[in-house]
Design a protein around this motif. Structure first.
Motif, short mmCIF file in Angstrom:
data_model
loop_
_atom_site.label_atom_id
_atom_site.label_comp_id
_atom_site.label_asym_id
_atom_site.label_seq_id
_atom_site.Cartn_x
_atom_site.Cartn_y
_atom_site.Cartn_z
N TRP A 64 -25.79 81.63 -11.25
CA TRP A 64 -24.95 81.36 -10.09
C TRP A 64 -24.75 79.86 -9.88
N GLU A 65 -25.79 79.08 -10.09
CA GLU A 65 -25.64 77.63 -9.94
C GLU A 65 -24.72 77.05 -11.01
N GLN A 67 -22.24 78.66 -12.34
CA GLN A 67 -20.88 79.02 -11.92
C GLN A 67 -20.33 77.99 -10.94
N ALA A 68 -21.17 77.51 -10.05
CA ALA A 68 -20.72 76.50 -9.09
C ALA A 68 -20.39 75.19 -9.79
N PHE A 77 -11.74 77.46 -6.99
CA PHE A 77 -13.14 77.72 -6.67
C PHE A 77 -13.27 77.95 -5.17
N TRP A 82 -18.96 81.18 -2.38
CA TRP A 82 -20.13 80.89 -3.21
C TRP A 82 -21.32 80.54 -2.34
N SER A 83 -21.12 79.70 -1.35
CA SER A 83 -22.19 79.26 -0.46
C SER A 83 -22.82 80.43 0.29
N SER A 85 -22.75 83.57 -0.58
CA SER A 85 -23.40 84.42 -1.56
C SER A 85 -24.76 83.85 -1.94
N MET A 86 -24.84 82.55 -2.13
CA MET A 86 -26.11 81.92 -2.49
C MET A 86 -27.12 82.06 -1.36
#
Length: 132
Positions: A64-65, A67-68, A77, A82-83, A85-86
């Motif tokens: 996941w990191e 992917q960011a 993006f 993303w945030s 989800s993390m």
């Protein structure tokens, strides 16, 4: 009566593989056809699985990191998604902490006063002025 365990040593490789793909703990459990809590029980009973499961979760976070990192230079993006989800997937490392701190002038403590007032009880049928 407890159901016999369906643990197999090859599940160590399965969870590590799924972690490399960024899969969640629930996805790992579903791939093995057990409930999530079973994975945590296996960690208690099988040290080799505990190690593999811990590595799998780290590998998932790494996916996941990564992917960011790739997404930051991409056109579309979605940083907010993303945030969130993390924060949901990895709360130990990605959790927004908001707080409110109250203080007096210059950061001093806020002074509070407690007032206690004693009131004499009046009988329901008596005259408030004391004359009956």
């Amino acid at each position: 009566m407890a159901r016999p365990t369906v643990y197999k040593p090859e599940y160590c490789d399965v969870v590590v593989d799924l972690g490399r793909q960024g899969k969640s703990v629930v996805q790992m459990a579903c791939a093995i056809d057990v409930v999530r809590s079973t994975l945590y029980e296996w960690c208690k009973d099988h040290p080799e699985f505990s190690d593999a499961f811990t590595r799998a979760k780290q590998l998932s976070q790494d996916w996941w990191e990564t992917q960011a990192q790739c997404g930051l230079t991409a056109d579309r993006f979605n940083a907010q998604l993303w945030s969130r989800s993390m924060a949901a997937r990895f709360p130990e490392d990605y959790q927004e902490r908001k707080g409110v701190e109250l203080s007096g002038p210059g950061g001093a403590d806020i002074k509070t006063t407690t007032r206690i007032e004693l009131v004499a009880a009046v009988a329901p049928d008596s005259d408030v002025n004391g004359t009956d």
